[in-house]
Design a protein around this motif. Sequence first.
Motif, mmCIF file in Angstrom:
data_model
loop_
_atom_site.group_PDB
_atom_site.id
_atom_site.type_symbol
_atom_site.label_atom_id
_atom_site.label_comp_id
_atom_site.label_asym_id
_atom_site.label_seq_id
_atom_site.Cartn_x
_atom_site.Cartn_y
_atom_site.Cartn_z
ATOM 1 N N TYR A 88 52.857 25.683 53.935
ATOM 2 C CA TYR A 88 52.878 24.114 54.117
ATOM 3 C C TYR A 88 52.182 23.978 55.503
ATOM 4 C CZ TYR A 88 55.960 24.948 50.259
ATOM 5 O OH TYR A 88 56.354 25.579 49.106
ATOM 6 N N PHE A 89 53.007 23.550 56.609
ATOM 7 C CA PHE A 89 52.236 23.005 57.815
ATOM 8 C C PHE A 89 52.386 24.375 58.604
ATOM 9 C CE2 PHE A 89 52.476 18.511 56.289
ATOM 10 C CZ PHE A 89 51.106 18.578 55.839
ATOM 11 N N GLY A 90 52.891 25.488 58.144
ATOM 12 C CA GLY A 90 53.632 26.295 59.014
ATOM 13 C C GLY A 90 54.667 25.558 59.832
ATOM 14 N N ASP A 147 66.132 11.124 58.517
ATOM 15 C CA ASP A 147 65.726 12.652 58.197
ATOM 16 C C ASP A 147 64.230 12.799 57.763
ATOM 17 O OD1 ASP A 147 65.710 11.312 55.924
ATOM 18 O OD2 ASP A 147 67.314 12.329 54.783
ATOM 19 N N THR A 148 63.504 12.264 57.180
ATOM 20 C CA THR A 148 62.409 12.499 56.640
ATOM 21 C C THR A 148 61.167 11.371 56.526
ATOM 22 O OG1 THR A 148 62.946 12.016 54.385
ATOM 23 C CG2 THR A 148 63.289 14.385 54.949
ATOM 24 N N ALA A 149 59.890 11.757 56.263
ATOM 25 C CA ALA A 149 59.075 10.725 56.293
ATOM 26 C C ALA A 149 59.088 10.034 54.902
ATOM 27 C CB ALA A 149 57.634 11.353 56.263
ATOM 28 N N SER A 150 59.598 10.623 53.993
ATOM 29 C CA SER A 150 59.744 10.032 52.404
ATOM 30 C C SER A 150 60.674 8.803 52.836
ATOM 31 C CB SER A 150 60.363 10.881 51.590
ATOM 32 O OG SER A 150 59.563 12.173 51.477
ATOM 33 N N VAL A 151 61.745 9.095 53.542
ATOM 34 C CA VAL A 151 62.934 7.913 53.719
ATOM 35 C C VAL A 151 61.958 7.078 54.840
ATOM 36 C CG1 VAL A 151 64.902 7.321 54.992
ATOM 37 C CG2 VAL A 151 64.683 9.290 53.488
ATOM 38 N N ALA A 189 46.827 11.364 49.505
ATOM 39 C CA ALA A 189 48.092 11.034 50.129
ATOM 40 C C ALA A 189 49.255 11.512 49.651
ATOM 41 C CB ALA A 189 48.393 9.264 50.356
ATOM 42 N N HIS A 190 50.407 11.685 50.312
ATOM 43 C CA HIS A 190 51.610 12.473 50.017
ATOM 44 C C HIS A 190 52.173 11.509 48.806
ATOM 45 C CE1 HIS A 190 55.739 13.967 50.390
ATOM 46 N NE2 HIS A 190 55.122 14.744 50.283
ATOM 47 N N SER A 191 53.025 12.208 47.887
ATOM 48 C CA SER A 191 53.671 11.377 46.802
ATOM 49 C C SER A 191 55.108 10.810 47.117
ATOM 50 C CB SER A 191 54.208 12.747 45.746
ATOM 51 O OG SER A 191 55.161 13.799 46.525
ATOM 52 N N ALA A 244 47.144 10.395 58.533
ATOM 53 C CA ALA A 244 46.566 11.099 59.611
ATOM 54 C C ALA A 244 46.991 12.357 59.598
ATOM 55 C CB ALA A 244 46.961 10.409 60.874
ATOM 56 N N GLY A 245 46.250 13.142 58.536
ATOM 57 C CA GLY A 245 46.795 14.487 58.427
ATOM 58 C C GLY A 245 47.562 14.759 56.943
ATOM 59 N N THR A 246 46.651 14.859 55.837
ATOM 60 C CA THR A 246 46.982 14.669 54.855
ATOM 61 C C THR A 246 47.548 16.020 54.318
ATOM 62 O OG1 THR A 246 44.930 15.509 53.942
ATOM 63 C CG2 THR A 246 45.417 13.162 53.741
ATOM 64 N N THR A 247 48.556 16.095 53.433
ATOM 65 C CA THR A 247 49.496 17.225 53.071
ATOM 66 C C THR A 247 48.340 18.376 52.657
ATOM 67 O OG1 THR A 247 50.835 15.668 51.978
ATOM 68 C CG2 THR A 247 51.044 17.908 51.493
ATOM 69 N N SER A 248 47.254 18.325 51.972
ATOM 70 C CA SER A 248 46.616 19.354 51.670
ATOM 71 C C SER A 248 45.665 19.916 52.576
ATOM 72 C CB SER A 248 45.699 19.204 50.215
ATOM 73 O OG SER A 248 46.614 19.271 49.002
ATOM 74 N N ILE A 271 50.911 3.645 58.362
ATOM 75 C CA ILE A 271 50.274 5.050 58.729
ATOM 76 C C ILE A 271 51.095 6.205 58.567
ATOM 77 C CG2 ILE A 271 48.887 6.515 60.536
ATOM 78 C CD1 ILE A 271 48.097 3.787 61.854
ATOM 79 N N ASP A 272 50.781 6.996 57.893
ATOM 80 C CA ASP A 272 51.425 8.373 57.666
ATOM 81 C C ASP A 272 50.965 9.276 58.550
ATOM 82 O OD1 ASP A 272 52.726 10.785 56.653
ATOM 83 O OD2 ASP A 272 52.434 10.404 54.548
ATOM 84 N N GLY A 273 51.491 9.456 59.537
ATOM 85 C CA GLY A 273 51.250 10.505 60.743
ATOM 86 C C GLY A 273 52.405 11.552 60.537
ATOM 87 N N ALA A 274 52.925 11.938 59.300
ATOM 88 C CA ALA A 274 53.823 12.616 59.411
ATOM 89 C C ALA A 274 53.979 14.068 60.040
ATOM 90 C CB ALA A 274 54.413 12.977 57.798
ATOM 91 N N TYR A 275 52.614 14.643 59.602
ATOM 92 C CA TYR A 275 52.216 15.878 60.319
ATOM 93 C C TYR A 275 51.160 15.576 61.462
ATOM 94 C CZ TYR A 275 49.280 20.217 60.716
ATOM 95 O OH TYR A 275 48.462 21.452 61.362
ATOM 96 N N VAL A 300 55.923 9.361 62.161
ATOM 97 C CA VAL A 300 55.861 10.577 62.944
ATOM 98 C C VAL A 300 56.914 11.602 62.494
ATOM 99 C CG1 VAL A 300 55.222 11.785 65.137
ATOM 100 C CG2 VAL A 300 54.708 9.103 65.007
ATOM 101 N N ASN A 301 56.637 12.970 62.220
ATOM 102 C CA ASN A 301 57.665 13.936 61.971
ATOM 103 C C ASN A 301 57.465 15.017 62.862
ATOM 104 O OD1 ASN A 301 58.081 12.869 59.266
ATOM 105 N ND2 ASN A 301 57.971 14.546 58.286
ATOM 106 N N PRO A 302 58.260 14.825 64.000
ATOM 107 C CA PRO A 302 58.527 15.816 65.071
ATOM 108 C C PRO A 302 58.965 17.188 64.623
ATOM 109 C CG PRO A 302 59.155 13.868 65.897
ATOM 110 C CD PRO A 302 59.149 13.585 64.641
ATOM 111 N N HIS A 303 59.802 17.249 63.565
ATOM 112 C CA HIS A 303 60.031 18.324 62.803
ATOM 113 C C HIS A 303 58.888 19.197 61.872
ATOM 114 C CE1 HIS A 303 61.347 16.309 58.857
ATOM 115 N NE2 HIS A 303 60.223 16.997 58.553
ATOM 116 N N LYS A 304 57.495 18.422 62.164
ATOM 117 C CA LYS A 304 56.467 18.894 61.529
ATOM 118 C C LYS A 304 55.469 19.676 62.514
ATOM 119 C CE LYS A 304 55.645 16.586 56.852
ATOM 120 N NZ LYS A 304 56.857 17.260 56.296
ATOM 121 N N SER A 305 55.383 18.923 63.487
ATOM 122 C CA SER A 305 54.397 19.363 64.392
ATOM 123 C C SER A 305 54.793 19.229 65.873
ATOM 124 C CB SER A 305 53.029 18.626 64.322
ATOM 125 O OG SER A 305 53.121 17.245 64.200
#
Length: 494
Positions: A88-90, A147-151, A189-191, A244-248, A271-275, A300-305
């Motif tokens: 994943y993103f490490g 909890d998550t970017a999906s939410v 983009a993410h599902s 900004a930072g796609t999943t693949s 903007i999906d800047g999750a990662y 923004v997902n601080p739990h990813k990066s």
Amino acid sequence: MKHQQPLGDTPPEEFRKQLHELADWIADFRENIESVRVAPDDKPGAVLAKLPAQPPEQGEPFEKILTDVDRLVIPGMVHWSHPMFLGYFGWTTTAPGILGEIITAPLNVNAMTWRTSPAATELETLVIDWIRQWVHLPPEFGGVVYDTASVGVMHALAVAREEAAPSVRKRGLVGAGAPVFRIYASEQAHSSAEKAAIALGLGEENVQRVLTDAAYRMDASALREMITRDVRDGFKPLAAIATAGTTSTASVDPVPEIGRICREFKMWFHIDGAYGAGFAILPECQSMTAGWSDADSIVVNPHKSLFVPLDFSVLYVRDLERLRRVFTLVPEYLRGDTVEAQKNYMDYGIQLGRRFRALKAWIIFRSFGRDGMAARLREHIRLANIFAGWIKNDDPEIIGAREGFRSRFELAAPVSMGIVCFRFVGADKNKLDRLNSEIVERINASGRAYLTQTKLRDRTVMRIGIGNVLTTEEHLRRAWNIVQETARELNREK
Ligand SMILES: Cc1ncc(COP(=O)(O)O)c(C=O)c1O
């Protein structure tokens, strides 16, 4: 007569002893993380088969439970905190993150209103604003922790829906006479965009996927054409999502252009800047934030990066009141709790009960400082580029490619942030998808390292994500050797 357990909690002295034991357990686990397999090689159900199906009737001593954690749980885990975990993103675990989770546990508060948790509410406001400053969003952006970017994207699109068809909140889509809305996101983009459309009654099919360019970035002219066509066909363009930072591949869409199109067609701009957004704390990555201030919302997902333990995702909305208007609903029994507060976070989403997530973020951010986080992110980028360099300079002579193949590996996408996508190409073309997939499967089953695979333009590629503070150049070198070895083995077997 059965033995009666005393009521109340564990006696303090015994609890203290357990905590000391647990502290040693945690410190040993972190220190010896490399002695465990990165992942098990079990079939589904393997852990369950070793556990009693009947719930316990009598309480058991903690020591016995901890022994079972060691015996059954630890070997049944994928160890995301292992330095050879490159999926994943490490992912990263950090000592301050663990301490943050530990301090949160005894407090066990519900941060639904300011009155039920004043410090939790105010720390949440504070860390949200720290992240806002770090990623260069202007002060008119306010946020909420989910909890998550999906939410997060689901809530953002709920606001978009309400603003485009006022009174959906009250009367529902049909009652409000809403048109068929369309949402646009790149094919990379993410599902979670579709998941949001499902949850909001907008329809999965109404998330339209836009083509990407050679570097997997959204093609803004294709977006404009799709919107124009949809308008002509009677659809109502609701929102576009730039990533900004796609999943693949961690590609970054052309945010300013997408923002301009959204303004032109009066659409919500998410903007999906999750990662990726976390990397904006690096001065050398700040150019990525061009156009962000034109967004209506950004995740923004601080739990990813940004090193915060799962789960911690922030949704920012330009003028947070827009989000509150859609979700505030105060039941009578909470009315007294809400009167004096400036902010009750229960008003900003569907969730009422909320964990004290801000504490662990506050502890991590203070422990590392921006400088410490930036240095670690910079190192991840450096390592990703080193790995990419090995692929580019791969010498087929060293570990025999089949004759006629000039190189065995190639990069499958530009290196972005901590992500490297690459492909084994040292065999017949029609075998490559299967081989690339099997290399990843075999490595993961070996327990020595963990990678992911993805599809790019219908071709299966391997992928590593570097995000763990324990991963060093030496680990990567090992991973690269394992990849080469496994490719050679599988290629010979075929
Ligand atoms: C770009 C992107 N957006 C959103 C998500 C969803 O993240 P979450 O698990 O926080 O919902 C992911 C997950 O990997 C992602 O890569």
